[in-house]
Design a protein around this motif. Structure first.
Motif, mmCIF file in Angstrom:
data_model
loop_
_atom_site.group_PDB
_atom_site.id
_atom_site.type_symbol
_atom_site.label_atom_id
_atom_site.label_comp_id
_atom_site.label_asym_id
_atom_site.label_seq_id
_atom_site.Cartn_x
_atom_site.Cartn_y
_atom_site.Cartn_z
ATOM 1 N N UNK A 68 43.623 -22.458 5.320
ATOM 2 C CA UNK A 68 43.617 -21.347 4.317
ATOM 3 C C UNK A 68 42.342 -20.212 4.434
ATOM 4 N N UNK A 69 42.096 -19.904 5.672
ATOM 5 C CA UNK A 69 40.953 -19.005 5.771
ATOM 6 C C UNK A 69 41.921 -17.829 6.400
ATOM 7 N N UNK A 70 41.411 -16.640 5.827
ATOM 8 C CA UNK A 70 41.970 -15.350 6.255
ATOM 9 C C UNK A 70 43.465 -15.298 6.331
ATOM 10 N N UNK A 71 44.085 -15.605 5.526
ATOM 11 C CA UNK A 71 45.653 -15.822 5.559
ATOM 12 C C UNK A 71 46.379 -14.596 5.205
ATOM 13 N N UNK A 72 47.294 -13.987 5.891
ATOM 14 C CA UNK A 72 48.090 -12.835 5.602
ATOM 15 C C UNK A 72 49.274 -13.599 4.588
ATOM 16 N N UNK A 73 49.332 -13.028 3.232
ATOM 17 C CA UNK A 73 50.242 -13.848 2.323
ATOM 18 C C UNK A 73 51.302 -12.893 1.795
ATOM 19 N N UNK A 74 51.292 -11.663 2.007
ATOM 20 C CA UNK A 74 52.428 -10.798 1.554
ATOM 21 C C UNK A 74 52.627 -9.655 2.547
ATOM 22 N N UNK A 75 53.844 -9.205 2.489
ATOM 23 C CA UNK A 75 54.249 -7.985 3.388
ATOM 24 C C UNK A 75 53.194 -6.800 2.933
ATOM 25 N N UNK A 76 52.882 -6.079 3.931
ATOM 26 C CA UNK A 76 51.951 -4.919 3.933
ATOM 27 C C UNK A 76 52.760 -3.602 4.625
ATOM 28 N N UNK A 77 52.451 -2.565 4.190
ATOM 29 C CA UNK A 77 52.984 -1.439 4.843
ATOM 30 C C UNK A 77 52.095 -0.267 4.795
ATOM 31 N N UNK A 78 52.297 0.544 5.655
ATOM 32 C CA UNK A 78 51.649 1.939 5.579
ATOM 33 C C UNK A 78 52.509 3.021 6.567
ATOM 34 N N UNK A 79 52.279 4.302 6.161
ATOM 35 C CA UNK A 79 53.217 5.411 7.083
ATOM 36 C C UNK A 79 52.482 5.666 8.355
ATOM 37 N N UNK A 80 51.164 5.606 8.334
ATOM 38 C CA UNK A 80 50.371 5.938 9.629
ATOM 39 C C UNK A 80 49.143 4.942 9.789
ATOM 40 N N UNK A 81 48.726 4.955 11.031
ATOM 41 C CA UNK A 81 47.611 4.018 11.165
ATOM 42 C C UNK A 81 46.170 4.576 10.588
ATOM 43 N N UNK A 82 46.182 5.791 10.073
ATOM 44 C CA UNK A 82 45.012 6.331 9.316
ATOM 45 C C UNK A 82 45.035 6.026 7.889
ATOM 46 N N UNK A 83 46.260 5.671 7.416
ATOM 47 C CA UNK A 83 46.244 5.030 5.775
ATOM 48 C C UNK A 83 45.826 3.626 5.655
ATOM 49 N N UNK A 84 45.438 3.365 4.478
ATOM 50 C CA UNK A 84 45.356 1.606 4.410
ATOM 51 C C UNK A 84 46.786 1.151 4.044
#
Length: 745
Positions: A68-84
């Motif tokens: 349970x350490x530092x898990x990715x739990x949900x889909x994430x997206x961004x348009x470019x690598x410079x964005x969060x």
């Protein structure tokens, strides 16, 4: 969540140790807690598992602490690598992925789509990925981090025997007369298997152990004979042993005549490796070379074992075949206690090979270049004739080159961390940054590779999905789900199948559960060397099963856990004969020179695993190894005014790094050792692969991660224009991003 203990398999190395996992709290029993006091799952060795017999190392014993350490739990997206990144729904993420695949296929073709997978996959994950990529999409651009691990062993077995597949089993560890370990620090990297050998030798003092390694590792310290050869001289050593065996006529002439081809040409190769020359080239004494050859000559049951020290080389396949040659010339194969035994690096690298999980393979130990193999798989998958490409796809490093040259338009990375593990890591990072679209699927966040992704998909990991894994001795173990995945994480095979259905291949992905995936996969192995057509989930729920296990064949209680390949001395080649290899030694792809006078070798430490995605979150382990380090021989340290504990700098033609010096006689003069576990999340400027080069074996395409030329110097820091030696400062390098994350927790 289940309330009873679950039998499963350790998700770390290829030994494949059985584990029993208990819930955080059982009725009437104390709750198991980690060092922070959080209830955790309790892990112990499974005494009934035939491979490990209840033993477990520190990694396996603590694995639940990372769940349970530092898990990715949900889909994430961004348009470019410079964005969060922003959180999105699965539908939104899958729509973007599917639309991008369609657009890339239409504009550039399927050959510009790549997937880079992992020996952390279960076999079911591997299989569905092959069906999607090589079958439905028509691209063989699926490769896995096993390319960096075991592909030279695969190529060596295929070229020598006609098929992949380690012919030995762990039972041989307790039947051999002489164990010959080369290019493996098994005591630290495959500890439970090595412990079986160690205990057997304690009871049988006449059993000999030879270890070939430039380092005096714990494995070497247990040996009767330690050959501290110069890095890159493995083939010279093996041919030197072969030369002496031939001179002494310590060979099996009947086996050679009846069961092999190419011996006459092999003897011509051996003629070029007289013992006096070989000893000089390898940096060992003539007496040591002769003693190693005598052990081969005097013992009928010789068991060789190897791992990355042979495989990770620009001549890795030739090294593997040179070792196999010694077994062929002495007939030491297909017998109890004898044979060439590749120790697999990852928990399911074997399962990946069975499922076709490299760019030149298809399921069931088939190859894409063989038209009969392609046709059989096409029929099985319900695809039109010619759907599977006849050309091998891009291997791991070729994918990076493809990104550089804009020939890769869609990169899908799953369950691996190439931004740390690839060679020439700065070039790798630059290639990843060029990627027009990278989909990264993993259980953890952050990781170094996530920095280069456009879409992140949360994957269920060990214990959160059901599937199978195969260990180094071909033992298949069922790994049941024993807890729910956090958040919205999904099993890898389910993600691959859903993408396939959304692309219009509903008929190819009807699977409701992993059991159905497994049934389809094992039916493709029928009649192959890796025949698992008789392996079912029902059987696996009772006990692990070692293949081959054809359908309709009952277990033999006497031999069910000690199966060997080639006991009839017939091999899966057109004429049934094994082949001698004929390669001469070429040496290191990057030998030392006056500017870079040291040879750097890399590897694991006992406690850590790969890029620390799991082990870096376990305090018992990180306390043992808080900093990356470099091993330096005292003679070299003295010349450079380096003392133990000093921060030093390593430089190669490609990059540099800073490490704490560990001055020790355990390393040979002129050779340095750095562990490969630290990426930029875990330490500042301490990446071993910032130094390594990307030259690969021409047959296996496996990079030479074990040797590169480097320069070593004391680390200096600039302060107000003054140069201050690192030994005058007790301050460590700057705090890492990982330490900042932990502090934030």
């Amino acid at each position: 969540m289940t309330t009873a203990p679950t039998k499963t398999l350790c998700p770390y190395c290829g030994v494949g140790c059985g584990l029993e996992v208990q819930p955080p709290a059982l009725p009437g029993k104390a709750t198991n807690r980690d060092e922070a006091g959080t209830p955790t799952w309790r892990v112990r060795g499974d005494r009934q598992h035939p491979s490990s017999r209840g033993r477990v190392c520190i990694k396996g014993a603590t694995v639940a602490e990372s769940l349970d350490k530092n898990r990715l739990k949900y889909p994430l997206m961004r348009n470019s690598l410079d964005e969060p990144f922003r959180r999105v729904s699965w539908d939104e993420a899958l729509d973007r992925i599917v639309n991008r695949i369609r657009a890339v296929r239409a504009a550039y073709g399927s050959h510009t789509i790549c997937m880079y997978g992992s020996g952390q996959f279960q076999t079911e994950d591997y299989y569905v990925a092959q069906k999607l990529m090589k079958g439905c999409l028509g691209t063989n651009n699926f490769d896995a981090n096993s390319r960096l691990c075991m592909s030279s062993a695969v190529a060596g077995y295929i070229q020598s025997f006609g098929s992949d597949g380690p012919p030995c089993c762990y039972d041989d560890l307790e039947k051999t007369q002489c164990a010959f370990l080369i290019g493996t620090n098994a005591a630290e990297c495959h500890p439970i298997a090595f412990n079986r050998l160690r205990e057997y030798r304690k009871k049988n003092r006449q059993v000999k152990l030879v270890v070939v390694d430039p380092r005096a590792t714990p494995t070497a310290k247990a040996a009767d004979l330690h050959l501290a050869i110069r890095p890159g001289t493995d083939i010279e050593l093996l041919h030197g042993i072969g030369h002496l065996l031939l001179r002494w006529q310590a060979i099996d002439s009947l086996f050679i005549e009846d069961c092999t081809r190419g011996f006459a040409k092999y003897t011509q190769v051996l003629d070029k490796y007289p013992p006096e020359l070989v000893a000089r080239q390898c940096g060992i004494s003539l007496e040591e070379l002769e003693q190693a050859a005598r052990y081969w000559a005097e013992n009928e049951r010789v068991l060789s074992m190897w791992s990355m020290g042979l495989n990770q080389s620009s001549e890795g396949t030739a090294k593997v075949r040179s070792l196999i040659n010694l077994h062929l010339m002495t007939g030491a194969i297909g017998k109890p206690g004898a044979g060439p035994f590749s120790l697999t690096g990852q928990p399911n690298a074997m399962g990946g090979r069975e499922a076709g999980g490299l760019a030149h393979l298809l399921p069931g130990y088939r190859v894409v270049a063989n038209p009969e193999h392609r046709a059989a798989v096409e029929r099985h998958w319900g695809l039109p004739e010619g759907q599977i490409d006849s050309t091998p796809g891009l291997a791991a490093w070729d994918m990076m080159l493809g990104l550089e040259a804009d020939r890769v338009q869609f990169l899908w990375v799953a369950a691996t961390n190439p931004a740390v593990s690839m060679p020439d890591i700065e070039r790798t990072k630059a290639a990843l940054r060029r990627s027009p679209f990278t989909l990264y699927q993993d259980a953890y966040y952050p990781t170094e590779t996530a920095e280069y992704a456009h879409v992140l998909l949360p994957a269920a990991q060990w214990g959160e999905k059901t599937g199978t894994m195969t260990n180094s001795e071909r033992m298949v173990t069922l790994c049941p789900k024993f807890r729910d995945a956090p958040g919205e994480a999904r099993p890898d095979w389910e993600i691959f199948a859903e993408v396939g259905r959304r692309l219009g291949f509903e008929r190819q992905f009807p699977f409701r559960d992993s059991h159905q995936v497994h049934q389809e996969f094992v039916s493709l192995t029928k009649g192959r060397v890796c025949d698992m057509s008789g392996v079912t989930y029902d059987l696996l729920q009772r006990e692990p099963i070692q293949w081959p296990q054809p359908a309709g064949v009952e277990f033999d209680p006497e031999t069910r856990y000690s199966k060997r390949l080639y006991e009839d001395f017939r091999f899966p080649t057109p004429d049934g004969r094994a082949r001698f290899g004929h390669a001469h030694a070429r040496g290191l792809a990057e030998p030392p020179n006056p500017d870079y006078p040291f040879v750097l070798t890399t590897g694991r430490v006992y406690e850590h695993w790969h890029t620390q995605t799991r082990t870096g979150h376990i305090s018992k382990i990180t306390k043992k190894h808080p900093h990356p380090f470099v091993e330096v021989h005292p003679r070299d340290a003295k010349k450079l005014d380096i003392v133990d504990g000093m921060w030093v700098r390593l430089l190669s033609r490609r990059g540099q790094g800073k490490f704490k010096a560990r001055v020790t006689k355990a390393i040979s003069p002129g050779t340095l050792f750095v562990p490969m576990h630290w990426g930029f999340l875990w330490a500042d400027n301490a990446e071993a692969n910032a130094l390594t080069h990307p030259e690969v074996c021409p047959d296996s395409l496996q990079p030479e991660l074990k040797a590169c030329a480097v320069r070593l110097m004391p680390l200096t820091v600039e302060l107000s224009g003054l140069q201050i030696a690192a030994e005058d400062s007790s301050a460590p390098p700057p705090i890492s991003l990982h330490e900042l994350i932990q502090a934030g927790d």
